[in-house]
Design a protein around this motif. Sequence first.
Motif, mmCIF file in Angstrom:
data_model
loop_
_atom_site.group_PDB
_atom_site.id
_atom_site.type_symbol
_atom_site.label_atom_id
_atom_site.label_comp_id
_atom_site.label_asym_id
_atom_site.label_seq_id
_atom_site.Cartn_x
_atom_site.Cartn_y
_atom_site.Cartn_z
ATOM 1 N N SER A 176 0.827 -1.208 0.000
ATOM 2 C CA SER A 176 0.000 0.000 0.000
ATOM 3 C C SER A 176 0.858 1.253 0.000
ATOM 4 O O SER A 176 0.590 2.211 -0.733
ATOM 5 C CB SER A 176 -0.923 -0.004 1.228
ATOM 6 O OG SER A 176 -1.830 -1.080 1.179
ATOM 7 N N TYR A 177 1.891 1.273 0.829
ATOM 8 C CA TYR A 177 2.790 2.423 0.842
ATOM 9 C C TYR A 177 3.500 2.586 -0.492
ATOM 10 O O TYR A 177 3.675 3.702 -0.997
ATOM 11 C CB TYR A 177 3.828 2.267 1.960
ATOM 12 C CG TYR A 177 3.315 2.631 3.334
ATOM 13 C CD1 TYR A 177 2.780 3.891 3.600
ATOM 14 C CD2 TYR A 177 3.384 1.725 4.387
ATOM 15 C CE1 TYR A 177 2.322 4.239 4.859
ATOM 16 C CE2 TYR A 177 2.930 2.057 5.660
ATOM 17 C CZ TYR A 177 2.400 3.319 5.887
ATOM 18 O OH TYR A 177 1.942 3.657 7.138
ATOM 19 N N ASP A 178 3.919 1.464 -1.066
ATOM 20 C CA ASP A 178 4.608 1.510 -2.355
ATOM 21 C C ASP A 178 3.709 2.137 -3.424
ATOM 22 O O ASP A 178 4.132 3.025 -4.176
ATOM 23 C CB ASP A 178 5.019 0.093 -2.759
ATOM 24 C CG ASP A 178 5.647 0.035 -4.133
ATOM 25 O OD1 ASP A 178 6.786 0.526 -4.290
ATOM 26 O OD2 ASP A 178 5.012 -0.494 -5.063
ATOM 27 N N ARG A 179 2.449 1.677 -3.496
ATOM 28 C CA ARG A 179 1.512 2.221 -4.493
ATOM 29 C C ARG A 179 1.255 3.711 -4.247
ATOM 30 O O ARG A 179 1.175 4.504 -5.189
ATOM 31 C CB ARG A 179 0.198 1.440 -4.460
ATOM 32 C CG ARG A 179 0.268 0.079 -5.111
ATOM 33 C CD ARG A 179 -1.128 -0.492 -5.346
ATOM 34 N NE ARG A 179 -1.818 -0.745 -4.085
ATOM 35 C CZ ARG A 179 -1.764 -1.902 -3.421
ATOM 36 N NH1 ARG A 179 -1.018 -2.891 -3.905
ATOM 37 N NH2 ARG A 179 -2.427 -2.073 -2.297
ATOM 38 N N ALA A 180 1.131 4.086 -2.974
ATOM 39 C CA ALA A 180 0.843 5.483 -2.657
ATOM 40 C C ALA A 180 1.990 6.394 -3.082
ATOM 41 O O ALA A 180 1.773 7.455 -3.683
ATOM 42 C CB ALA A 180 0.573 5.636 -1.157
ATOM 43 N N ILE A 181 3.201 5.989 -2.786
ATOM 44 C CA ILE A 181 4.360 6.818 -3.138
ATOM 45 C C ILE A 181 4.496 6.933 -4.656
ATOM 46 O O ILE A 181 4.748 8.024 -5.192
ATOM 47 C CB ILE A 181 5.633 6.241 -2.508
ATOM 48 C CG1 ILE A 181 5.578 6.396 -0.982
ATOM 49 C CG2 ILE A 181 6.883 6.930 -3.061
ATOM 50 C CD1 ILE A 181 6.690 5.677 -0.248
ATOM 51 N N LYS A 182 4.305 5.835 -5.360
ATOM 52 C CA LYS A 182 4.379 5.870 -6.820
ATOM 53 C C LYS A 182 3.259 6.726 -7.418
ATOM 54 O O LYS A 182 3.384 7.227 -8.533
ATOM 55 C CB LYS A 182 4.332 4.453 -7.380
ATOM 56 C CG LYS A 182 5.606 3.660 -7.099
ATOM 57 C CD LYS A 182 5.490 2.213 -7.558
ATOM 58 C CE LYS A 182 6.786 1.460 -7.294
ATOM 59 N NZ LYS A 182 6.687 0.022 -7.648
ATOM 60 N N GLY A 183 2.183 6.890 -6.664
ATOM 61 C CA GLY A 183 1.087 7.747 -7.109
ATOM 62 C C GLY A 183 1.226 9.183 -6.657
ATOM 63 O O GLY A 183 0.305 9.986 -6.839
ATOM 64 N N GLY A 184 2.375 9.516 -6.049
ATOM 65 C CA GLY A 184 2.629 10.894 -5.656
ATOM 66 C C GLY A 184 2.261 11.242 -4.229
ATOM 67 O O GLY A 184 2.339 12.411 -3.831
ATOM 68 N N GLU A 185 1.884 10.255 -3.420
ATOM 69 C CA GLU A 185 1.473 10.516 -2.038
ATOM 70 C C GLU A 185 2.595 10.116 -1.081
ATOM 71 O O GLU A 185 3.139 9.017 -1.165
ATOM 72 C CB GLU A 185 0.209 9.724 -1.707
ATOM 73 C CG GLU A 185 -0.287 9.923 -0.278
ATOM 74 C CD GLU A 185 -1.517 9.087 0.046
ATOM 75 O OE1 GLU A 185 -1.996 9.159 1.186
ATOM 76 O OE2 GLU A 185 -1.980 8.362 -0.852
ATOM 77 N N TRP A 186 2.931 11.012 -0.173
ATOM 78 C CA TRP A 186 3.956 10.727 0.837
ATOM 79 C C TRP A 186 3.328 10.992 2.209
ATOM 80 O O TRP A 186 3.290 12.115 2.689
ATOM 81 C CB TRP A 186 5.186 11.610 0.614
ATOM 82 C CG TRP A 186 6.328 11.292 1.534
ATOM 83 C CD1 TRP A 186 6.563 11.792 2.785
ATOM 84 C CD2 TRP A 186 7.412 10.392 1.266
ATOM 85 N NE1 TRP A 186 7.702 11.267 3.327
ATOM 86 C CE2 TRP A 186 8.256 10.402 2.409
ATOM 87 C CE3 TRP A 186 7.753 9.588 0.173
ATOM 88 C CZ2 TRP A 186 9.421 9.635 2.491
ATOM 89 C CZ3 TRP A 186 8.918 8.830 0.271
ATOM 90 C CH2 TRP A 186 9.738 8.858 1.400
ATOM 91 N N ASP A 187 2.792 9.913 2.805
ATOM 92 C CA ASP A 187 2.046 10.085 4.047
ATOM 93 C C ASP A 187 2.180 8.820 4.880
ATOM 94 O O ASP A 187 1.537 7.805 4.588
ATOM 95 C CB ASP A 187 0.573 10.371 3.738
ATOM 96 C CG ASP A 187 -0.265 10.565 4.999
ATOM 97 O OD1 ASP A 187 0.320 10.643 6.098
ATOM 98 O OD2 ASP A 187 -1.497 10.619 4.869
ATOM 99 N N TRP A 188 3.005 8.894 5.923
ATOM 100 C CA TRP A 188 3.224 7.695 6.727
ATOM 101 C C TRP A 188 1.976 7.288 7.509
ATOM 102 O O TRP A 188 1.821 6.121 7.888
ATOM 103 C CB TRP A 188 4.382 7.902 7.694
ATOM 104 C CG TRP A 188 4.103 8.864 8.822
ATOM 105 C CD1 TRP A 188 4.350 10.194 8.844
ATOM 106 C CD2 TRP A 188 3.522 8.541 10.094
ATOM 107 N NE1 TRP A 188 3.960 10.743 10.039
ATOM 108 C CE2 TRP A 188 3.458 9.748 10.837
ATOM 109 C CE3 TRP A 188 3.047 7.384 10.689
ATOM 110 C CZ2 TRP A 188 2.935 9.803 12.122
ATOM 111 C CZ3 TRP A 188 2.530 7.436 11.974
ATOM 112 C CH2 TRP A 188 2.473 8.643 12.678
ATOM 113 N N THR A 189 1.037 8.190 7.689
ATOM 114 C CA THR A 189 -0.168 7.864 8.451
ATOM 115 C C THR A 189 -1.209 7.114 7.622
ATOM 116 O O THR A 189 -2.193 6.607 8.171
ATOM 117 C CB THR A 189 -0.819 9.137 9.022
ATOM 118 O OG1 THR A 189 -1.343 9.927 7.950
ATOM 119 C CG2 THR A 189 0.179 9.960 9.820
ATOM 120 N N ALA A 190 -0.992 7.031 6.317
ATOM 121 C CA ALA A 190 -1.991 6.403 5.443
ATOM 122 C C ALA A 190 -2.195 4.925 5.770
ATOM 123 O O ALA A 190 -3.251 4.368 5.480
ATOM 124 C CB ALA A 190 -1.580 6.557 3.979
ATOM 125 N N GLY A 191 -1.195 4.298 6.371
ATOM 126 C CA GLY A 191 -1.300 2.877 6.680
ATOM 127 C C GLY A 191 -1.841 2.575 8.060
ATOM 128 O O GLY A 191 -1.941 1.400 8.432
#
Length: 321
Positions: free
Chosen positions: A122-137
């Motif tokens: 999930s973090y990998d997909r988010a970062i590749k989509g331009g999102e940098w948010d450690w709280t997303a998980g």
Amino acid sequence: MTDRIVVTDYDFPDLSIESGVVDGAADVELRGEYARTPDEVIEAAEGADALLVQYAEITDAVFEALPDLRAVGRYGIGVDSIDLDAATAHGVPVVNVPDYCIEEVPTHTLALLLACVRKVPSYDRAIKGGEWDWTAGKPIRRFTGATLGLVGFGKLPRRLIELVEGFDLEILVYDPYVDAATVDAAGAETVDLDELLDRSRYVSVHAPLTDETRGLIDADALDRMREDAILINTARGPVVDYEALAVAVEAGDIAGAGLDVLPEEPPSTPPLDHDAIVYTPHVAFYSEESEETMRRTVTEDILGILGGSDPTNPVNDLDGN
């Protein structure tokens, strides 16, 4: 007279390993086909003395139609695609490769489990989509000190216990065919399935596919699991009721799943696209080393049987003992 070995189906680039084994034998011919259904196998393997099988279904009809068969070898551990009763009735030994991926499957199981726990995909997909948010998980629970339930207790889950030793996990085991003393010796606790599902934060399926285990993890079983539970399956897809699992994950009744196997492979329709489910394409068995060992071992066993030797890794008992 030449003995004919037919490889019913394979997804290897070639049959160089098998050919290398057979080339040293006199009067043995190896031929590769792409036959999956019983009818396709019967047509492709007419006159065969032995079969090497990856995914093909070997039924009673196959044994009836191929009276010259003297051996069937399965690439891998599981033999649920082969009718063992029919093989035994026709006097045909079936062999597999029980020890070739003892390192790979437990390692992959742990990789799937940690990926789900730490939400790496999930973090990998988010970062590749331009999102940098450690709280997303959030929330992520500490792995160390949790309870791991093992459904089935053969060689693979026993090796998994060794791999997770440093995490100080409580280990529960459900396997009605393994005595409590064996489980105790591995540092685990024997429980029934209901108790395992009630207590475990992580449930890892290692049971073979049989009539008894088909659908073992069904809607009722999933309902018993904790809301923070993660299910891992590196055994066989049909052991888990996939539709019930999809409902449980979507409803938040369990926290997620890591699946290396599905009821239909490859799936005819896309599996549930959900961040809480991590998929891999039935690859837990694989490393370059394990694949070579698997292919070489089963070919050597088949060759030995054709030469008059007893099977090295027999699955069915032709003597009735």
